[in-house]
Scaffold this active site. Sequence first.
Site, PDB file in Angstrom:
ATOM      1  N   ARG A 536     -16.029 -22.677  32.991  1.00  0.00           N
ATOM      2  CA  ARG A 536     -16.425 -24.084  33.087  1.00  0.00           C
ATOM      3  C   ARG A 536     -17.151 -24.346  34.398  1.00  0.00           C
ATOM      4  O   ARG A 536     -16.821 -23.768  35.431  1.00  0.00           O
ATOM      5  CB  ARG A 536     -15.188 -24.984  33.030  1.00  0.00           C
ATOM      6  CG  ARG A 536     -14.384 -24.890  31.765  1.00  0.00           C
ATOM      7  CD  ARG A 536     -14.994 -25.514  30.573  1.00  0.00           C
ATOM      8  NE  ARG A 536     -15.370 -26.911  30.717  1.00  0.00           N
ATOM      9  CZ  ARG A 536     -15.682 -27.696  29.669  1.00  0.00           C
ATOM     10  NH1 ARG A 536     -15.662 -27.230  28.436  1.00  0.00           N
ATOM     11  NH2 ARG A 536     -16.013 -28.949  29.853  1.00  0.00           N
ATOM     12  N   VAL A 537     -18.107 -25.261  34.332  1.00  0.00           N
ATOM     13  CA  VAL A 537     -18.798 -25.658  35.565  1.00  0.00           C
ATOM     14  C   VAL A 537     -18.325 -27.043  35.999  1.00  0.00           C
ATOM     15  O   VAL A 537     -18.797 -27.582  36.975  1.00  0.00           O
ATOM     16  CB  VAL A 537     -20.335 -25.644  35.386  1.00  0.00           C
ATOM     17  CG1 VAL A 537     -20.840 -24.240  35.160  1.00  0.00           C
ATOM     18  CG2 VAL A 537     -20.774 -26.564  34.248  1.00  0.00           C
ATOM     19  N   ASP A 538     -17.398 -27.624  35.230  1.00  0.00           N
ATOM     20  CA  ASP A 538     -16.864 -28.933  35.634  1.00  0.00           C
ATOM     21  C   ASP A 538     -15.401 -28.766  36.049  1.00  0.00           C
ATOM     22  O   ASP A 538     -14.925 -27.656  36.225  1.00  0.00           O
ATOM     23  CB  ASP A 538     -17.005 -29.948  34.483  1.00  0.00           C
ATOM     24  CG  ASP A 538     -16.360 -29.421  33.194  1.00  0.00           C
ATOM     25  OD1 ASP A 538     -15.677 -28.376  33.246  1.00  0.00           O
ATOM     26  OD2 ASP A 538     -16.535 -30.065  32.148  1.00  0.00           O
ATOM     27  N   ASP A 539     -14.694 -29.855  36.198  1.00  0.00           N
ATOM     28  CA  ASP A 539     -13.306 -29.768  36.682  1.00  0.00           C
ATOM     29  C   ASP A 539     -12.317 -29.627  35.534  1.00  0.00           C
ATOM     30  O   ASP A 539     -11.305 -30.323  35.466  1.00  0.00           O
ATOM     31  CB  ASP A 539     -12.978 -31.000  37.534  1.00  0.00           C
ATOM     32  CG  ASP A 539     -13.808 -30.994  38.800  1.00  0.00           C
ATOM     33  OD1 ASP A 539     -14.098 -29.901  39.298  1.00  0.00           O
ATOM     34  OD2 ASP A 539     -14.182 -32.091  39.257  1.00  0.00           O
ATOM     35  N   VAL A 540     -12.650 -28.743  34.619  1.00  0.00           N
ATOM     36  CA  VAL A 540     -11.754 -28.482  33.502  1.00  0.00           C
ATOM     37  C   VAL A 540     -11.310 -27.041  33.633  1.00  0.00           C
ATOM     38  O   VAL A 540     -12.107 -26.178  34.007  1.00  0.00           O
ATOM     39  CB  VAL A 540     -12.495 -28.700  32.159  1.00  0.00           C
ATOM     40  CG1 VAL A 540     -11.667 -28.194  30.990  1.00  0.00           C
ATOM     41  CG2 VAL A 540     -12.822 -30.181  31.966  1.00  0.00           C
TER      42      VAL A 540
END
Length: 668
Positions: A536-540
Amino acid sequence: MQRLEVLSRQLTAACATTDRTPLLATKEIYDSMYRKSIEDPEGFWGELALGYHWQEKFPARGHMQYNVDLRRGNVDVQFFRGGTTNISYNALDRWVAAGRGDEPCILWEGNDESERRTVIYRQVLDDVCRLSNWMSSRGVKKGDSVTIYLPMVPELPIAMLACARIGAMHSVVFAGFSADSLAQRIVDCKGKMVLTASGVMRGTKPVLLKTIVDDAVKLAAKQGQPTTSVLCLEVATALRASVTPWNPSIDIWWHDAIPKQSTVFPPTWLDAEDRSFLLYTSGSTGKPKGVVHSVGGYMVGVGESCRYLYDMRPGDIVFSTADCGWITGHSYLAYGPLLCGCTIVMLGGIPTHPDGGRCWRMVERYKVRQFYTAPTLLRSLLQLGDAWPRKSDLTSLRVLASAGEPMNEHAWHWFHEMIGNARCPVVDTWWQTETGMGMLIPLPCPWFDAKPGAAGVPFFGVQPVILDATTGSELPATGAVEGVLVLKGVWPSMARTLYGDHERWEQVYFAPYKGYYFTGDGCRRDEDGHYWITGRVDDVINVSGHRIGTAEVESALTEHADCAEAAVIGVDHALKGQAIYAFVTLRGMEHQTDAMRKILNDHVRKVIGPFAVPDTIHWAPALPKTRSGKIMRRVLRKIASGQEKELGDVSTLAEPGVVEMLIKLRGK
Ligand code: PRX
């Protein structure tokens, strides 16, 4: 009626066929079908959709319309406009009409291996109709939401199909979520009815689901969402030492209400673009997102992906270890296999209980053809040793599928060689709750050269594009590149919105890179055109295949009176893929004890559920922040994994001393 007879004849012929040539027998077939799916999606999907029953047929042209470019207006996707159908009809009635009513639909085993049930297609249809009748007598109608909080019992897919028959949206909440999380989901979807069970045995542990529902119902009522009916299935084994709490004004036993209902409930003919269900998933903010799927597009996308990606045909025995609380359980345990006329094998307990041979004995017992699992389970099964699979006859297996998290090479080889005896393709599919169906896949065809750990090539209608992470510009369409994965165009089973928040749907998925669907994943493509998901590139984060928003865990921690601030990151974990690592700043330094760790963990268990409990709590008298107050997670990741020599540029830190202090506190 005439139409039904023609359909029955076709299906009976399909069942009788012994020809198992893969549908994509040659690369040329795949290439030409893929090309058509991109050049003429309307014609392509329109043709495939003819394999399903439509009460009103959609027009050959003009049924598809879409905009995913916010610069041109709102995001809107429509497939099969003008057509009406019902997924439960396509999953059940048409097989019964084809003379297959006496064939097994669900083969179920409970936590205890001796607990077994075979439910034939006709019985499932009868039970679905009974439940639809009861729900509708209690006021549930098209468009309403119904919360399902059931363990893995046949009544769970039956409940989903009963909602689908009415046209009500089910919201299945994984029965590992806490009362707080369940309440949050009941309130968000404005549901008035909950379908649940007295409890479930998980391994040796009873979980009293009804008690959790009662707490959730009370919490939801306090937040303005009263529940009018709770239908409760009695699961005797979970109840040995306890009595199910009861509120006679809203609670009703399944065995009192359902058996006496009529087995006739005509399906509601729904517009293809009506809503079929919603399923909550995590995002990068604390509030879960209610992903909403369509009726027609979801049905066709999922059904066709089962045929082409997992080679499912009528009569096949499909065993998925997924839970219906997640999208894999929706698409590849319940809906997809039934849309293909398969028999589904369900396991109602922990797949490693009572020992590492459980899944393999089930494969042998039911002659499973397609086995669908997740890398985390594979890793635990392989740790339990080769002796277990060796004890069972696994020769019925033809397709080994996996999804949800990256598969490491070791697990891939074990799956391929030990379980599949090197003759079954490993279909390690990349997809998401929002995509509805498998998107990137190593094709299950002899000509396809699958690479361990790679997510393969795009399925029909899927146009992956890799963007430069910093500039957002498209990287070359051929050759090796790495960046952010986005998708161009549309596919039938893509979600249509987030429940009650279309703007959030647009902002999260279509605003970051205009004109594309943003997946949230990093990706690289190699010289041969195979895609590899890099995380993931997000905060997941992805823990045991469960998608968890770091913000959700942070907000659960900071809800506790003693916690001033928290920053949660994912760290590599040999078994779970990623583990939850929390940096916590307390209101009083003197509380930095193991006892406090337990209190905080219990609090997260209560607010979200056991699967979100941090593996590590690292005391942080302060957090590394930029001068503008943003937490530098990159620095935290390095500290957590002991790579402090590779901290990189820390010149923007407001207080550089914080890093040193955190390193000293590691493991304390
Ligand atoms: O990060 C990707 C990971 O799981 C995310 C989607 O999670 P969820 O919505 O729960 O759907 C699970 C259904 C498959 C993705 O954004 N992911 C999914 N499949 C893979 C994967 N990561 C690597 N390889 C995969 N095959």
